[in-house]
Design an enzyme around this catalytic site. Sequence first.
Site, PDB file in Angstrom:
ATOM      1  N   CYS A  80      11.177  -2.528  -0.051  1.00 11.26           N
ATOM      2  CA  CYS A  80      10.212  -3.719  -0.004  1.00 11.26           C
ATOM      3  C   CYS A  80      10.987  -4.992   0.052  1.00 11.26           C
ATOM      4  O   CYS A  80      10.536  -6.099  -0.258  1.00 11.26           O
ATOM      5  CB  CYS A  80       9.380  -3.475  -1.175  1.00 11.26           C
ATOM      6  SG  CYS A  80      10.100  -3.451  -2.792  1.00 11.26           S
ATOM      7  N   GLN A 119      -0.064   1.580  -3.680  1.00 11.18           N
ATOM      8  CA  GLN A 119       0.276   0.712  -2.516  1.00 11.18           C
ATOM      9  C   GLN A 119      -1.174  -0.168  -2.359  1.00 11.18           C
ATOM     10  O   GLN A 119      -1.998   0.461  -2.287  1.00 11.18           O
ATOM     11  CB  GLN A 119       0.629   1.413  -1.327  1.00 11.18           C
ATOM     12  CG  GLN A 119       1.941   1.993  -1.374  1.00 11.18           C
ATOM     13  CD  GLN A 119       3.028   0.954  -0.974  1.00 11.18           C
ATOM     14  OE1 GLN A 119       2.807  -0.227  -0.903  1.00 11.18           O
ATOM     15  NE2 GLN A 119       4.328   1.441  -0.997  1.00 11.18           N
TER      16      GLN A 119
END
Length: 493
Positions: A448, A323
């Site tokens: 996402c 991330q």
Amino acid sequence: MANRKETGRRGSGRSLGRRPEAGTAAWRETLPVELNGIYEADVIGLSHEGEGVGRVEGYTLFIHGALPGERVRVRVSELKKQYGRADLLRVLEASPDRIAPACPIYERCGGCQLQHMSYDAQLHWKRQMVVDQLERIGKLRVAAADGEEQGVVVHPTLGMQDAWRYRNKVQVPIGEQEGGLVGGFYMRESHTIVEMEQCLLQHEASDATVGRVKAIARELGVTGYDPVRHEGLLRHVVVKHAAATGETMVVLVLNGDTLPREAEWVARLREAVPGLVSLCLNVNPERTSQVFGETTRVLWGREVLYDAIGTTRFAISARSFYQVNPVQTEALYATALRYAGLTGRESVVDAYCGIGTISLFLAPHAREVYGVELVPEAVDDARANAELNGIRNVRFACGKAEEVLPAWREQGGACDVVVVDPPRKGCDSRLLETIHALRPPRVVYVSCNPATLARDLRVLEDGGYRTVEVQPVDMFPWTAHVECVIGLQRIET
């Protein structure tokens, strides 16, 4: 110009006296606008890509840089039957949410979409975007903000106290313009590189490193890549900077397998980049828009750099997914942990486990965690990361989760919680079928992409699950992207 018409009234019509061009589709004659015409539009919303949704006599125009509530003057750049696109010429009536972009190249660079919108307004819009997708695609009822109406609880978006300089990785395309090497981000809807000295979303150390790589390449006569001719050597510069340790990795992506004057590159970058622990070369000789090729070798230093999420350390290799926003990643995973409802007695399945980030974050709170990942290198990294942290109650398997998990279940594997963190395309339909077969009491979905999330939630709901709550997390301030964590419970007996 004869094919433009500008008016000061609402709903300006097509230019009078203009005949349709030869071969023009008949439907264009029915539109209230024409290509290259100049009109005034009322902006009624934002698209999922962050473009203003404008209307001219009922016809929809997508307008980059326009905000809801504004009245704008635009030039039509593309026409289709149901909608078109237009370039923003002037804001006639501005939204109170409009601000001046902080980045000097924002108008040309395609990296950000919302620097002209206040941060509070971005957070509000991102929540509403999630709500809209859940209702429209997922056919879910969302609870009212006042709590009077039952339904899925969608919390306010978790934002950042400091929404700048949050990215720990940057991938900068390198090219040639007017005979010189340039590096930056692509212009919106283009493969033209906008030369960049700094990006306000990247860590300052990454900016400095990219600048030094470009300077060395120019000094040593290395050519930038031309995707049209498939010529030139240096395609991308990738810099990873670990917020927790200060370590930096540089990856040079080449259209070839040899870096001229390699020793000089190593010496110069070691001198110029504080915290450099790894310099890698990746070979990508294909005609492709993908950044990395299949072959990576270390020119100097380690194969990995080390970073941490909370107290869990991770070894990150050149091609590992990790991330990019370390501050918000902790918030994201803490929410996933809360929705998992772990007491220390549960068996957890982590599909799409990658290098084991979520698996290892949950492991101290579970009886056991079983991670599944398709990419062999990622599975190797996951196992190494478990060893790095001394975590013994995790196992990792390589393969497609929809194929691995049924066999695991037949061998007696139990499952109390399933966690999924799929790519933007969402979960494979067979994995959703597998979740139904496993029947875990709780599912945690990390997404996402609100559109594919809503699609998958509909499938899970139809199979006996109830979507309880959704937490949007702003992982990517100043862009149109939003991450979500979703908690589901099984209601079928």
